[in-house]
Design an enzyme around this catalytic site. Structure first.
Site, mmCIF file in Angstrom:
data_model
loop_
_atom_site.group_PDB
_atom_site.id
_atom_site.type_symbol
_atom_site.label_atom_id
_atom_site.label_comp_id
_atom_site.label_asym_id
_atom_site.label_seq_id
_atom_site.Cartn_x
_atom_site.Cartn_y
_atom_site.Cartn_z
ATOM 1 N N ASP A 122 0.815 -1.216 0.000
ATOM 2 C CA ASP A 122 0.000 0.000 0.000
ATOM 3 C C ASP A 122 0.851 1.270 0.000
ATOM 4 O O ASP A 122 0.408 2.321 0.464
ATOM 5 C CB ASP A 122 -0.952 0.029 1.212
ATOM 6 C CG ASP A 122 -1.748 -1.240 1.344
ATOM 7 O OD1 ASP A 122 -2.396 -1.636 0.352
ATOM 8 O OD2 ASP A 122 -1.734 -1.862 2.436
ATOM 9 N N LYS A 148 2.517 2.062 -5.178
ATOM 10 C CA LYS A 148 3.228 1.554 -6.358
ATOM 11 C C LYS A 148 2.456 1.834 -7.635
ATOM 12 O O LYS A 148 3.037 2.051 -8.694
ATOM 13 C CB LYS A 148 3.458 0.045 -6.218
ATOM 14 C CG LYS A 148 4.342 -0.342 -5.040
ATOM 15 C CD LYS A 148 4.545 -1.843 -4.946
ATOM 16 C CE LYS A 148 3.292 -2.579 -4.535
ATOM 17 N NZ LYS A 148 2.826 -2.247 -3.166
ATOM 18 N N GLY A 192 -3.917 -4.649 -4.580
ATOM 19 C CA GLY A 192 -4.770 -3.574 -5.072
ATOM 20 C C GLY A 192 -3.956 -2.336 -5.368
ATOM 21 O O GLY A 192 -3.132 -1.926 -4.552
ATOM 22 N N HIS A 193 -4.150 -1.778 -6.544
ATOM 23 C CA HIS A 193 -3.456 -0.547 -6.916
ATOM 24 C C HIS A 193 -4.490 0.509 -7.300
ATOM 25 O O HIS A 193 -5.485 0.199 -7.957
ATOM 26 C CB HIS A 193 -2.511 -0.777 -8.101
ATOM 27 C CG HIS A 193 -1.425 -1.768 -7.829
ATOM 28 N ND1 HIS A 193 -0.569 -1.654 -6.758
ATOM 29 C CD2 HIS A 193 -1.055 -2.893 -8.478
ATOM 30 C CE1 HIS A 193 0.284 -2.664 -6.776
ATOM 31 N NE2 HIS A 193 -0.007 -3.431 -7.804
ATOM 32 N N GLN A 245 2.103 -6.298 -3.336
ATOM 33 C CA GLN A 245 2.486 -6.337 -1.928
ATOM 34 C C GLN A 245 3.839 -5.636 -1.719
ATOM 35 O O GLN A 245 4.071 -4.610 -2.319
ATOM 36 C CB GLN A 245 2.485 -7.775 -1.388
ATOM 37 C CG GLN A 245 1.109 -8.376 -1.253
ATOM 38 C CD GLN A 245 0.650 -9.132 -2.483
ATOM 39 O OE1 GLN A 245 1.437 -9.749 -3.191
ATOM 40 N NE2 GLN A 245 -0.629 -9.091 -2.744
#
Length: 428
Positions: A13, A16, A40-41, A223
């Site tokens: 988180d 990225k 998740g991005h 991650q």
């Protein structure tokens, strides 16, 4: 500078997605090399937010080809939905290239993930319940279902049946759940076969050919370092290798093809799920970081645990990943604090150490030793050069560089695509 890895240096988180999106305008291939839809991005373009769970963030740039490497575990339903959702919002993305060797997440992997986590109770890991761990377990146990199996129905059904011979015994006799029908699983997987067939390729050959031709390949990690199954805070980790070295095993390129490793670090620290977190805050400052930083999981929507910047955590990632450059994100969230603590050491049972401890027990007992930096009150979201930042803000950035041992080449000063400062070009 053709081969670039972007990876997180904390517990995920870090932002990225934004860093990858910014670089991808000049990238030919953007490659996911590990993890699944437990990641998740978020990318903000104008007034719109785009959330990706499987697709690499560079997919929003039409000049970049998205690639899903062999190190990724794929939920084909999620992939199809993600592509359809983006296209429905007017994003004209091509279908990503997919490695024939990538492993598939099935309904029984998801079921086992959820029931196992509930069974662990207070000893739970804090997984997302997406079936990631069980899929990687099957991969290592040589019981996995791969993308290429979709194109041989007989082989696919045999593999699903063989896997469920064992897993149904566990579900029924240990967890008191109903057995899963292997035909339903196989039919659900086969429903995607013809749609993805044109995009299943030898990813290793495609990427190596591109590198030979001087094309730019960006490897996007999911991650972060401290969630790596080998080097993270085990067992509170993911089931793959998000470290920079994982870009090689997760895509099929050799280590000499990697020219630059960009570590992403948040200007403070967050974590989702269980596990040690020495600088975690349980007071109003923690709530303020969570609120002002919008610290809620993209995938799980869970509130993130928040704390001050931990230099030991990032320094460990810099060392093991040979990080050449850091991109510091969410610096704007720290505006308004009179003093900003930075963890520079740990106190472990009365002894001070300036490096992360070797054992998990010591890390659980670690108490942060803080150095206090003068804060700033100015809004920095309009800053577009390092000189635009307030003096105390500049001092904070330079001190973090000294502590972690890597130069900071980019800074995020807001959520928007253009709200960044480039100090050193990360591609040139």
């Amino acid at each position: 500078m053709p081969g670039i890895v972007v990876m997180g240096t904390q517990w995920g988180d870090e932002g990225k997605g934004k860093a990858t999106d910014q670089m991808s305008e000049r990238v030919d291939y953007c490659v996911r090399y590990s993890g699944g839809n437990n990641a998740g991005h978020t990318v903000v373009v104008g007034d719109e937010k785009f959330f990706m769970h499987l697709l690499p963030s560079g997919v929003l740039n039409p000049n970049s080809t998205a690639v899903l490497g062999n190190g990724v575990v794929l939920n084909l339903d999620v992939l199809a939905d993600e592509i359809d959702t983006l296209r429905g919002r007017g994003v004209g993305i091509p279908h990503p290239l997919i490695s024939a060797n990538a492993h598939l997440i099935t309904p029984y992997h998801q079921t086992l993930d959820k029931v196992t986590e509930r069974f662990l109770g207070n000893r739970r890991i804090g997984t997302t319940g997406r079936g990631i761990g069980p899929t990687y377990s099957d991969k290592i146990n040589r019981m996995g279902i791969r993308v290429q199996d979709l194109f041989d129905e007989s082989i696919l059904r045999q593999k699903v049946e063989a896997s469920l011979d064992q897993k149904n015994q566990i579900l029924v006799k240990i967890y008191n759940r109903r057995a899963i029908d292997p035909d339903e699983v196989a039919d659900g997987l086969l429903a995607h076969a013809e749609r993805i067939r044109p995009y299943v390729v030898d990813v290793a050959r495609v990427l190596n050919k591109g590198l030979d031709e001087g094309k730019v390949v960006l490897f996007e990690g999911a991650q972060a370092h401290h969630l790596d199954v080998d080097f993270g805070t085990y067992p509170y980790v993911t089931s793959s290798n998000p470290i920079a070295a994982g870009a090689c095993t997760g895509s099929g390129v050799g280590p000499t093809r990697i020219d630059r490793i960009v570590g992403i670090a948040k200007a403070y620290t967050t974590r989702v799920g269980e596990g040690p977190f020495p600088t975690e805050l349980f007071d109003d400052d923690g709530e303020r970081l969570r609120s002002e930083g919008s610290e809620y999981g993209v995938t799980t929507k869970r509130p993130r645990r928040c704390g001050w910047f931990d230099a030991l955590v990032v320094q460990q990632a810099v060392m093991i990943n040979s990080v050449t450059d850091l991109f510091l994100t969410k610096l704007d969230v720290l505006s308004g604090w009179e003093r900003i603590p930075v963890c520079v050491a740990y106190d472990i049972d009365g002894e001070r150490t300036g490096v992360m401890p070797v054992t998990q027990s010591d890390l659980h007992h670690a108490k942060p030793v803080y150095e206090f930096m003068d804060g700033w009150s100015e809004d920095i979201s309009t800053a577009r050069s390092f000189d635009d930042l307030p003096r105390n803000c500049q001092a904070y950035v330079r001190r973090l560089e000294e502590l972690v041992g890597a130069r900071i080449s980019g800074i995020g000063v807001g959520a928007g695509r253009d709200e960044s400062i480039v100090i050193n070009d990360l591609i040139d």
